[in-house]
Motif scaffolding. Structure first.
Motif, PDB file in Angstrom:
ATOM      1  N   UNK A 255       0.853  -1.193   0.000  1.00 11.12           N
ATOM      2  CA  UNK A 255       0.000   0.000   0.000  1.00 11.12           C
ATOM      3  C   UNK A 255       0.883   1.235   0.000  1.00 11.12           C
ATOM      4  N   UNK A 256       0.662   2.120  -0.970  1.00 12.89           N
ATOM      5  CA  UNK A 256       1.481   3.320  -1.120  1.00 12.89           C
ATOM      6  C   UNK A 256       0.583   4.552  -1.025  1.00 12.89           C
ATOM      7  N   UNK A 257       0.763   5.318   0.019  1.00 16.31           N
ATOM      8  CA  UNK A 257      -0.053   6.513   0.225  1.00 16.31           C
ATOM      9  C   UNK A 257       0.037   7.459  -0.964  1.00 16.31           C
ATOM     10  N   UNK A 258       1.214   7.514  -1.603  1.00 17.93           N
ATOM     11  CA  UNK A 258       1.435   8.448  -2.708  1.00 17.93           C
ATOM     12  C   UNK A 258       0.536   8.159  -3.906  1.00 17.93           C
ATOM     13  N   UNK A 259       0.087   6.909  -4.055  1.00 18.10           N
ATOM     14  CA  UNK A 259      -0.798   6.567  -5.178  1.00 18.10           C
ATOM     15  C   UNK A 259      -2.197   7.136  -4.980  1.00 18.10           C
ATOM     16  N   UNK A 260      -2.575   7.356  -3.744  1.00 21.29           N
ATOM     17  CA  UNK A 260      -3.930   7.818  -3.447  1.00 21.29           C
ATOM     18  C   UNK A 260      -3.978   9.293  -3.039  1.00 21.29           C
ATOM     19  N   UNK A 261      -2.829   9.807  -2.617  1.00 24.00           N
ATOM     20  CA  UNK A 261      -2.713  11.224  -2.285  1.00 24.00           C
ATOM     21  C   UNK A 261      -1.457  11.775  -2.977  1.00 24.00           C
ATOM     22  N   UNK A 262      -1.547  12.006  -4.293  1.00 23.51           N
ATOM     23  CA  UNK A 262      -0.379  12.433  -5.080  1.00 23.51           C
ATOM     24  C   UNK A 262       0.327  13.676  -4.531  1.00 23.51           C
ATOM     25  N   UNK A 263      -0.417  14.544  -3.834  1.00 21.29           N
ATOM     26  CA  UNK A 263       0.197  15.753  -3.285  1.00 21.29           C
ATOM     27  C   UNK A 263       1.274  15.424  -2.247  1.00 21.29           C
ATOM     28  N   UNK A 264       1.187  14.238  -1.672  1.00 19.80           N
ATOM     29  CA  UNK A 264       2.153  13.835  -0.649  1.00 19.80           C
ATOM     30  C   UNK A 264       3.301  13.008  -1.231  1.00 19.80           C
ATOM     31  N   UNK A 265       3.283  12.775  -2.552  1.00 19.59           N
ATOM     32  CA  UNK A 265       4.284  11.900  -3.177  1.00 19.59           C
ATOM     33  C   UNK A 265       5.704  12.408  -2.950  1.00 19.59           C
ATOM     34  N   UNK A 266       5.888  13.713  -3.022  1.00 20.82           N
ATOM     35  CA  UNK A 266       7.237  14.271  -2.869  1.00 20.82           C
ATOM     36  C   UNK A 266       7.808  14.048  -1.476  1.00 20.82           C
ATOM     37  N   UNK A 267       6.940  13.836  -0.491  1.00 17.71           N
ATOM     38  CA  UNK A 267       7.395  13.613   0.880  1.00 17.71           C
ATOM     39  C   UNK A 267       7.860  12.177   1.110  1.00 17.71           C
ATOM     40  N   UNK A 268       7.361  11.246   0.285  1.00 18.81           N
ATOM     41  CA  UNK A 268       7.720   9.826   0.412  1.00 18.81           C
ATOM     42  C   UNK A 268       7.607   9.371   1.868  1.00 18.81           C
TER      43      UNK A 268
END
Length: 268
Positions: free
Chosen positions: A156-169
Motif C-alpha cells: 500500500x502506497x499513500x502516494x498513489x492515493x494522495x499524489x500531493x504527498x508523493x514528494x514527501x515519500x
C-alpha cells in the motif's frame, strides 16, 4: 457502489449485470491500469507492458513482445533446453526416491524454472567460459531485486492515493524502489553490453530475448505506425524486467499445483 480512496475514485462491482458492463460491454474503457509510483520508477516511466496504461503505445509494445519474443517459433527454439533441464529434474527426483530421501518439490521446480527463465531471457547459463560465475552472480542478484520489487510494488502506497504527498515519500517506498531500479539498471546494462560484444559469435537461432531486443534498437516499435516510438535502451530494459517478473513464479506455481493434484488423485 462508488467510493473515494484519497483522491482516487473507485467503483465496487457487486452484481453479474454490472460485471458484464465493466468487463465486456465497456471493456476498452476500463481495461487500462492506473498509474502508480511503482510503475513509474521500476518500468522507466511505464515503458513496459504489464503496468502501462491501455492505449496505442501499450498495443504496440504488446505486439512487439507477442511477435518477436513469445511466438511459437521462438518457444520451439528453446525446446531442447527445456527438455534437457526438465529431464535433469526428473532424474534428480527419481534418484531421491530410490534413496528414500525427502525432497522439497516446490524448491526444485522453482529452481529449474528460474534457470530456464534466465537462459531464455538473459542468455545466462548457456556457456562454460570464465564468465560463468559472473552470470551466476547476476542471476542471484536479479532474483533478489525482482523479489523486492514485487513486494514493494504490491505494498500500500499513500502516494498513489494522495499524489500531493508523493514528494514527501512518507513510507520511504519511492527511495527504496529507486535504489532497486538503479541496481537492476546497472546489471541489465552490463548484460546488454556483454551481448553486444558477443554478437559476432552468436548464431541467429541462439538469440535470447536480449539479443532480439538489441536487434530492434533505434527502430520504430511498430513499423506500421508512423507515430510509433523508437525502441531505446530504456524500453529494452523495461520489457526485460516485465518478462522476468511475469515468468518468475507463474509456471513454477502451476507445476506445483499439478503435482499436488496428482498426489491427491494418483489414479487420474
Amino acid at each position: 457502489m462508488s467510493i473515494k480512496l484519497g483522491s482516487v475514485r473507485a467503483v465496487v462491482v457487486s452484481s453479474p449485470r454490472a460485471a458484464e458492463l465493466f468487463l465486456k460491454t465497456h471493456d476498452h474503457v476500463f481495461a487500462s491500469r492506473p498509474k502508480t509510483q511503482a510503475a513509474e520508477i521500476v518500468s522507466y516511466g511505464s515503458k513496459a507492458v504489464a503496468l502501462t496504461p491501455y492505449g496505442t503505445y501499450w498495443r504496440n509494445v504488446r505486439k512487439l513482445c507477442a511477435v518477436h519474443l513469445l511466438s511459437t517459433s521462438k518457444m520451439e527454439q528453446f525446446k531442447p533446453t527445456r527438455t534437457k533441464m526438465i529431464g535433469l529434474m526428473v532424474d534428480r527426483l527419481r534418484g531421491a526416491g530410490q534413496k528414500e530421501e525427502v525432497v522439497n518439490v516446490s524448491e526444485i521446480v522453482a529452481e529449474v524454472f528460474e534457470k530456464l527463465l534466465y537462459r531464455t531471457i538473459l542468455g545466462s547459463g548457456d556457456n562454460n567460459d570464465d564468465d560463468h560465475d559472473d552470470h551466476a552472480d547476476d542471476d542471484m542478484r536479479v532474483k533478489e531485486i525482482l523479489g523486492e520489487m514485487v513486494k514493494l510494488g504490491g505494498a500500500f502506497n499513500v502516494s498513489d492515493y494522495l499524489p500531493l504527498l508523493a514528494s514527501l515519500d512518507l513510507q520511504g517506498l519511492a527511495q527504496r524502489m529507486r535504489q532497486l531500479s538503479e541496481s537492476m539498471d546497472k546489471i541489465l546494462e552490463r548484460i546488454i553490453e556483454k551481448h553486444g560484444q558477443e554478437d559476432r559469435d552468436r548464431n541467429l537461432k541462439d538469440y535470447d530475448f536480449v539479443d532480439i531486443l538489441r536487434s530492434k534498437l533505434n527502430q520504430p516499435i511498430n513499423p506500421q505506425d508512423q507515430n510509433s516510438e523508437v525502441l531505446g535502451r530504456t524500453h529494452v530494459k523495461a520489457i526485460l524486467i516485465d518478462m522476468m517478473v511475469g515468468a518468475q513464479d507463474t509456471s513454477a506455481v502451476a507445476i506445483d499445483w499439478i503435482f499436488s493434484e496428482i498426489l491427491k488423485n494418483p489414479l487420474v
